[in-house]
Motif scaffolding. Structure first.
Motif, short mmCIF file in Angstrom:
data_model
loop_
_atom_site.label_atom_id
_atom_site.label_comp_id
_atom_site.label_asym_id
_atom_site.label_seq_id
_atom_site.Cartn_x
_atom_site.Cartn_y
_atom_site.Cartn_z
N ASP B 30 0.81 -1.21 0.00
CA ASP B 30 0.00 0.00 0.00
C ASP B 30 0.86 1.27 0.00
OD1 ASP B 30 -2.61 -1.36 2.17
OD2 ASP B 30 -2.35 -1.45 -0.01
N ASN B 31 2.05 1.17 0.60
CA ASN B 31 2.93 2.34 0.70
C ASN B 31 3.80 2.45 -0.54
OD1 ASN B 31 2.55 3.33 3.61
ND2 ASN B 31 2.96 1.15 3.89
N LEU B 32 3.83 3.64 -1.11
CA LEU B 32 4.67 3.90 -2.27
C LEU B 32 5.38 5.23 -2.06
CD1 LEU B 32 3.85 3.28 -6.00
CD2 LEU B 32 4.86 5.46 -5.31
N TYR B 33 6.65 5.26 -2.40
CA TYR B 33 7.48 6.44 -2.14
C TYR B 33 8.25 6.81 -3.41
CZ TYR B 33 7.01 3.99 2.35
OH TYR B 33 6.54 3.29 3.43
N TRP B 34 8.50 8.10 -3.54
CA TRP B 34 9.42 8.59 -4.56
C TRP B 34 10.59 9.29 -3.87
CZ3 TRP B 34 9.42 7.70 -9.73
CH2 TRP B 34 8.23 7.24 -10.32
N TYR B 35 11.79 9.01 -4.37
CA TYR B 35 13.01 9.65 -3.91
C TYR B 35 13.78 10.10 -5.15
CZ TYR B 35 12.51 7.22 0.63
OH TYR B 35 12.07 6.74 1.85
N ARG B 36 14.76 10.95 -4.96
CA ARG B 36 15.63 11.27 -6.07
C ARG B 36 17.01 11.63 -5.55
NH1 ARG B 36 14.60 17.30 -8.71
NH2 ARG B 36 15.14 18.49 -6.84
N ARG B 37 17.99 11.38 -6.44
CA ARG B 37 19.34 11.83 -6.18
C ARG B 37 19.76 12.73 -7.34
NH1 ARG B 37 23.72 8.67 -3.97
NH2 ARG B 37 22.93 6.84 -5.03
N VAL B 38 19.99 13.99 -7.03
CA VAL B 38 20.52 14.88 -8.06
C VAL B 38 22.04 14.83 -7.98
CG1 VAL B 38 18.49 16.34 -8.15
CG2 VAL B 38 20.33 16.90 -6.56
N GLY B 40 25.71 14.58 -7.43
CA GLY B 40 26.60 14.88 -6.32
C GLY B 40 25.93 15.00 -4.97
N LYS B 41 24.64 14.79 -4.94
CA LYS B 41 23.93 14.94 -3.67
C LYS B 41 23.43 13.59 -3.15
CE LYS B 41 24.16 19.46 -3.63
NZ LYS B 41 22.97 20.27 -3.92
N GLU B 42 22.84 13.61 -1.98
CA GLU B 42 22.34 12.39 -1.37
C GLU B 42 20.92 12.07 -1.86
OE1 GLU B 42 24.87 13.52 2.66
OE2 GLU B 42 22.68 13.46 2.71
N ILE B 43 20.52 10.84 -1.66
CA ILE B 43 19.16 10.44 -2.01
C ILE B 43 18.20 11.15 -1.07
CG2 ILE B 43 17.55 8.51 -2.15
CD1 ILE B 43 19.98 6.68 -2.67
N LYS B 44 17.21 11.82 -1.65
CA LYS B 44 16.26 12.60 -0.86
C LYS B 44 14.83 12.16 -1.11
CE LYS B 44 19.09 15.57 1.11
NZ LYS B 44 19.31 15.56 2.56
N PHE B 45 14.06 12.14 -0.05
CA PHE B 45 12.64 11.80 -0.10
C PHE B 45 11.86 12.87 -0.86
CE2 PHE B 45 8.57 10.38 1.54
CZ PHE B 45 7.86 11.55 1.79
N LEU B 46 10.93 12.44 -1.70
CA LEU B 46 10.03 13.37 -2.39
C LEU B 46 8.62 13.30 -1.83
CD1 LEU B 46 11.14 12.94 -6.13
CD2 LEU B 46 11.80 14.73 -4.51
N LEU B 47 8.03 12.09 -1.87
CA LEU B 47 6.68 11.98 -1.34
C LEU B 47 6.30 10.54 -1.04
CD1 LEU B 47 3.78 12.35 -3.91
CD2 LEU B 47 6.05 11.56 -4.56
N PHE B 103 13.19 -0.91 -3.18
CA PHE B 103 13.43 0.12 -4.19
C PHE B 103 13.48 -0.47 -5.59
CE2 PHE B 103 14.55 4.14 -2.09
CZ PHE B 103 14.52 3.73 -0.77
N GLY B 104 13.05 0.35 -6.54
CA GLY B 104 13.22 0.01 -7.94
C GLY B 104 14.61 0.42 -8.40
N PRO B 105 14.94 0.12 -9.65
CA PRO B 105 16.28 0.41 -10.18
C PRO B 105 16.51 1.88 -10.48
CG PRO B 105 14.90 -0.52 -11.88
CD PRO B 105 14.10 -0.59 -10.62
N GLY B 106 15.45 2.67 -10.48
CA GLY B 106 15.59 4.09 -10.74
C GLY B 106 15.42 4.45 -12.21
N THR B 107 15.07 5.70 -12.43
CA THR B 107 15.04 6.28 -13.78
C THR B 107 16.05 7.41 -13.80
OG1 THR B 107 12.70 5.80 -14.23
CG2 THR B 107 13.71 7.63 -15.44
#
Lengths: 110, 112
Positions: B30-38, B40-47, B103-107
């Motif tokens: 039921d829980n789904l999350y989005w994160y991103r790493r821009v 040189g930065k760390e992985i950050k939570f989006l929603l 986690f998924g493999p990322g886009t």
């Protein structure tokens, strides 16, 4: 979320044991310690979680002293495929905003 | 059991264009999350979604980002219009328990 400090990188050789220590001096009573592993071009992968003393699974062991201000992830007899970034996370089990930090890049050489 | 899948694996777009990323969580999560790493930065939570409801979108950088999870299954993250600073790797994760996220493999998104 408690702040964590871990080494930026570690080098090892195949067959050795790798121990990564994470400091979390301001860990709260309800906080757990969780470690994730990330291979290149993949997302982070949960490897182990603990609250106190020692936890062991098929991948790693996690040692947590009584004061819980630090923890050590132990990877037994590493192979080249264990080369990855390892993240130490500290937070309540209801904390869904995982905070990864810079992690520790472990490089295993032949 | 299939893991979290993300599509596409890579996307290269021009500044000002629109891109939509898709995430298919593990069935039953039921829980789904989005994160991103821009860069040189760390992985950050989006929603965070619980089923189809947004529980927390405090990490969304601005209103150019829109996430949806229609029917509580797959989720999309749209960036419109894309800017150079949006380049990075976008990860999706799903879970039953909140700290045990898969986690998924990322886009990998590149904005030129």
């Amino acid at each position: 979320l408690a702040k964590t400090t871990q080494p930026i990188s570690m080098d090892s050789y195949e067959g050795q044991e790798v121990n990564i220590t994470c400091s979390h001096n301001n860990i709260a009573t309800n906080d757990y310690i969780t470690w994730y592993q990330q291979f290149p071009s993949q997302g982070p992968r949960f490897i182990i979680q603990g609250y106190k003393t020692k936890v062991t699974n098929e991948v790693a062991s996690l040692f947590i002293p009584a004061d819980r201000k630090s923890s050590t992830l132990s990877l037994p007899r590493v192979s080249l495929s264990d080369t990855a970034v390892y993240y130490c996370l500290v937070g309540d089990v209801n904390d869904y905003k995982l905070s990864f930090g810079a992690g520790t890049t472990v490089t295993v050489r032949a | 059991e299939a893991g979290v899948t993300q599509f596409p694996s890579h996307s290269v777009i021009e500044k000002g264009q629109t891109v939509t990323l898709r995430c298919d969580p593990i069935s039953g999560h039921d829980n789904l999350y989005w994160y991103r790493r821009v860069m040189g930065k760390e992985i950050k939570f989006l929603l965070h979604f619980v089923k189809e409801s947004k529980q927390d979108e405090s990490g969304m950088p601005n209103n150019r980002f829109l996430a949806e999870r229609t029917g509580g299954t797959y989720s999309t993250l749209k960036v419109q219009p894309a800017e150079l600073e949006d380049s990075g790797v976008y990860f999706c994760a799903s879970s039953r328990e909140r700290t045990l996220q898969f986690f998924g493999p990322g886009t990998r998104l590149t904005v030129l």
